[in-house]
Design a protein around this motif. Structure first.
Motif, short mmCIF file in Angstrom:
data_model
loop_
_atom_site.label_atom_id
_atom_site.label_comp_id
_atom_site.label_asym_id
_atom_site.label_seq_id
_atom_site.Cartn_x
_atom_site.Cartn_y
_atom_site.Cartn_z
N LEU A 170 0.85 -1.18 0.00
CA LEU A 170 0.00 0.00 0.00
C LEU A 170 0.89 1.23 0.00
CD1 LEU A 170 -2.68 -1.00 2.67
CD2 LEU A 170 -2.95 -0.98 0.18
N TYR A 171 0.49 2.26 -0.74
CA TYR A 171 1.28 3.46 -0.84
C TYR A 171 0.45 4.67 -0.44
CZ TYR A 171 4.94 1.06 -3.39
OH TYR A 171 5.95 0.21 -3.75
N LYS A 172 1.12 5.66 0.09
CA LYS A 172 0.47 6.95 0.25
C LYS A 172 1.30 7.98 -0.52
CE LYS A 172 2.41 9.24 4.33
NZ LYS A 172 2.08 9.85 5.63
N THR A 173 0.62 8.96 -1.05
CA THR A 173 1.27 9.96 -1.88
C THR A 173 1.05 11.35 -1.30
OG1 THR A 173 0.94 8.62 -3.85
CG2 THR A 173 1.43 10.93 -4.20
N THR A 174 2.13 12.11 -1.20
CA THR A 174 2.03 13.51 -0.81
C THR A 174 2.48 14.35 -1.98
OG1 THR A 174 4.29 13.48 0.07
CG2 THR A 174 2.51 12.98 1.60
N SER A 175 1.72 15.37 -2.30
CA SER A 175 2.03 16.20 -3.45
C SER A 175 2.21 17.64 -3.00
CB SER A 175 0.90 16.13 -4.49
OG SER A 175 0.76 14.82 -4.98
N GLY A 176 3.08 18.33 -3.65
CA GLY A 176 3.27 19.74 -3.37
C GLY A 176 4.43 20.28 -4.16
N PHE A 177 4.33 21.54 -4.55
CA PHE A 177 5.41 22.25 -5.22
C PHE A 177 5.85 21.54 -6.51
CE2 PHE A 177 5.68 22.99 -0.67
CZ PHE A 177 5.63 24.38 -0.61
N GLY A 178 4.90 20.85 -7.16
CA GLY A 178 5.22 20.20 -8.42
C GLY A 178 5.91 18.87 -8.27
N LEU A 179 6.08 18.39 -7.04
CA LEU A 179 6.75 17.11 -6.81
C LEU A 179 5.83 16.22 -5.98
CD1 LEU A 179 9.47 15.55 -7.12
CD2 LEU A 179 10.02 16.34 -4.83
N SER A 180 5.59 15.03 -6.48
CA SER A 180 4.78 14.05 -5.77
C SER A 180 5.70 12.98 -5.20
CB SER A 180 3.75 13.41 -6.71
OG SER A 180 3.06 12.38 -6.08
N ILE A 181 5.53 12.70 -3.90
CA ILE A 181 6.34 11.69 -3.22
C ILE A 181 5.44 10.53 -2.84
CG2 ILE A 181 7.86 11.17 -1.28
CD1 ILE A 181 9.00 13.23 -3.14
N THR A 182 5.81 9.33 -3.26
CA THR A 182 5.04 8.13 -2.95
C THR A 182 5.85 7.25 -2.00
OG1 THR A 182 3.98 8.21 -5.10
CG2 THR A 182 3.84 6.14 -3.90
N GLN A 183 5.21 6.80 -0.92
CA GLN A 183 5.89 5.99 0.09
C GLN A 183 5.13 4.71 0.36
OE1 GLN A 183 6.29 9.57 3.04
NE2 GLN A 183 7.72 7.97 3.64
N ASP A 184 5.88 3.71 0.78
CA ASP A 184 5.26 2.50 1.32
C ASP A 184 4.48 2.88 2.57
OD1 ASP A 184 5.32 0.16 3.30
OD2 ASP A 184 5.91 -0.82 1.43
N GLU A 185 3.23 2.45 2.64
CA GLU A 185 2.36 2.85 3.75
C GLU A 185 2.92 2.41 5.10
OE1 GLU A 185 -0.93 4.76 5.34
OE2 GLU A 185 -0.31 4.67 3.25
N PHE A 186 3.46 1.21 5.18
CA PHE A 186 4.00 0.71 6.45
C PHE A 186 5.20 1.55 6.88
CE2 PHE A 186 7.05 -1.95 8.76
CZ PHE A 186 6.28 -2.33 9.84
N ILE A 187 6.10 1.81 5.95
CA ILE A 187 7.29 2.58 6.29
C ILE A 187 6.90 3.99 6.71
CG2 ILE A 187 9.37 3.62 5.31
CD1 ILE A 187 9.65 1.11 3.59
N SER A 188 5.99 4.61 5.94
CA SER A 188 5.64 5.99 6.22
C SER A 188 4.95 6.14 7.57
CB SER A 188 4.74 6.54 5.11
OG SER A 188 3.50 5.86 5.10
N GLN A 189 4.21 5.12 8.03
CA GLN A 189 3.50 5.21 9.29
C GLN A 189 4.41 4.96 10.49
OE1 GLN A 189 0.09 2.65 9.23
NE2 GLN A 189 -1.08 3.98 7.88
N THR A 190 5.45 4.19 10.30
CA THR A 190 6.24 3.77 11.46
C THR A 190 7.64 4.36 11.50
OG1 THR A 190 7.06 1.83 10.25
CG2 THR A 190 5.04 1.57 11.53
#
Length: 534
Positions: A170-190
């Motif tokens: 599962l991934y979550k994506t954060t967008s801003g300033f013309g750059l989108s960052i996609t992370q593994d959901e588990f890694i991003s939460q912990t």
């Protein structure tokens, strides 16, 4: 890339989406089509079209013929009567640019001859269209395939699923300033949260970039960016949220540039620019300094080594080098420490102990597990990432490859590996560009790419992707990254990316006039563990 036009012309073919509309009634037996070097002996100032004309003809005619392509390096003394043979010529005349083709069918000595004229360089593509259509009809008795519009091709590239490589996560994506960052959901939460924090206004370079790097060249606290083309160096500076061009440096002629790096090896407070390039498939590298007040100072010219400043654990920066290969090989085996003293020639030092398959630009030293012993991280010829222990024992090979970019015929340019610790855990992380390989089977020795991403990888007895950027649909030519740890355990980073300006600009790409786009993004890395401990 044999030169910039080779890459551009074949890319033009692929990006425009040529497809073969073959029906059963038009089925043809498998053929071999041999393309000989384009004759430019009377081409004058248009001699630079030599490789591009042949490759455009090959890429367009091969699907029409329905056969395999063979590119010969020279005319053969013994005639080949088993294959279709295509010879091309570019001639500069008072009426414009004359393009001609002489072609032979298998077992035939009599040739078919074709000709088309362009009034100027803007008409070359149209003239080639005429040649391709005529050759296809008369030589192969096949109509030219339909074209897919640039708009359709671009839309297809933009709709790629960025999460498709990891369907089990599962991934979550954060967008801003013309750059989108996609992370593994588990890694991003912990463990880690990655965000885009700012963007400097993009700059467009009028020429095709061959490499890029960044650093504070003059020690004034502001980052400079160096973009290298085959003819010039462009110096940019980050100031007041803008990317400003501050200088242009002309390079010696006939260079094929493949890497540019900066480092202050002589410790005089001014970073040297190390330009690694070839001339006629032999190493020709240059070292220079740039200062906003003092201008450009050439330190070394025509160095017969490929050059790269390299950080060796426990020692710091050294200059490493590798020499040209034999019989057309780009590099010979063996990477050496180079000795450099002011006013003296660069000389060969001791051999560096590295995996035998390593090339100068395809490895870094990194302490991946935090044990104070540095592993060697390399990219092999299959573009797989490999990790060797400090004793050079193979520890890891990635299951899939990371796409690079084309360099010389049958070689790919280096994939820049950046060693950093973006999560502040005392272990080195790796950043690299992953471009999607989409070379056609008919051009076996060409490696062409699109849809580039920067990927951030951490180590846990194997590489784990921590985050990746959005797709840059035309591919990423080069990148650089810096990170600075903060007192609260977070880190602030800056990502530099250079990409083709617009790969659908057919005429500009074919004529070697396509531009490049430079973007700089701010990034933040917040460790959830460090936040919880405070």
């Amino acid at each position: 890339m044999c030169n910039s036009l080779k890459q551009c012309v074949v890319t033009v073919f692929l990006l425009c989406g040529w497809v073969l509309a073959a029906s059963s009634s038009q089925a043809v037996e498998k053929k071999e089509v041999v393309f000989y070097p384009t004759d430019v002996s009377e081409a004058g100032s248009f001699a630079y079209l030599r490789d591009s004309v042949r490759l455009m003809l090959a890429s367009r005619l091969a699907p029409i013929a329905g056969g395999e392509v063979r590119l010969e390096n020279a005319m053969q003394k013994k005639r080949d009567f088993t294959s279709y043979r295509v010879m091309s010529r570019v001639t500069s005349t008072k009426n414009g640019i004359e393009l001609s083709v002489k072609a032979f069918r298998p077992s035939e000595e009599n040739s078919l001859q074709f000709q088309s004229v362009a009034k100027d360089n803007k008409g070359i593509l149209t003239a080639l269209d005429v040649l391709v259509g005529d050759v296809g009809k008369l030589l192969f008795q096949v109509e030219e395939p339909e074209k897919v519009s640039n708009k359709t091709a671009k839309e297809g590239a933009d709709n790629v699923d960025v999460g498709a490589m990891h369907p089990d996560r599962l991934y979550k994506t954060t967008s801003g300033f013309g750059l989108s960052i996609t992370q593994d959901e588990f890694i991003s939460q912990t463990e880690l949260e990655v965000k885009a924090t700012e963007r400097y206004k993009s700059a467009v370079v009028s020429a095709q970039s061959k490499g890029m790097t960044a650093g504070d060249l003059d020690g004034d606290g502001l980052d400079e960016i160096v973009i290298a083309t085959n003819t010039k160096l462009y110096i940019y500076q980050l100031r007041d949220q803008k990317i400003e061009q501050v200088d242009t440096i002309s390079l010696p002629g006939e260079l094929q540039v493949h890497a540019v790096n900066v480092a202050d090896l002589d410790k005089n407070g001014v970073m040297e620019i190390y330009l690694s390039s070839t001339r006629h498939k032999e190493a020709r590298s240059f070292v220079l300094e740039w200062h906003p007040t003092n201008g450009t100072k050439w330190l070394y010219k025509n160095v017969y080594w490929y050059l790269r400043p390299l950080v060796i654990p426990g020692e710091g920066l050294v200059l490493a080098g590798q020499q040209s290969g034999f019989s057309g090989e780009m590099m010979t085996s063996g990477i050496y420490r180079l000795t450099i003293h002011q006013g003296e020639e660069i000389s060969k030092g001791e051999h560096l102990l590295l995996p035998g398959s390593a090339n100068l630009f395809d490895f870094v030293f990194a302490d991946l597990d935090g044990d104070k012993l540095s592993e060697v991280v390399t990219i092999n010829r299959k573009e797989q990432m490999q990790v060797y222990s400090s004793a050079l024992e193979l520890l890891y090979t990635s299951p899939s490859g990371f796409g690079g970019r084309e360099l010389l015929e049958e070689y790919t340019a280096p994939i820049r590996l950046v060693v950093t610790d973006f999560d502040n855990n005392g272990k080195d992380d790796i950043l690299l560009v992953d471009n999607e390989l989409y070379s056609p089977k008919m051009l076996k020795n060409s490696r062409l790419y699109r849809n580039g991403q920067v990927r951030g990888l951490g180590w846990d007895d194997g590489f784990v992707e921590m985050w990746h950027t959005n797709l840059f649909s035309n591919g990423i030519i080069d990148f650089q990254f810096f990170a600075a740890p903060q007192e609260d355990g977070s880190a602030q980073g800056r990502l530099f990316v250079v990409e083709p300006e617009d790969a659908t600009m057919l005429e500009n790409i074919f004529l070697g006039m396509g531009g490049s786009r430079l973007s700089v993004f701010g990034m933040s890395f917040i460790s959830m563990k460090s936040q919880g401990e405070q």
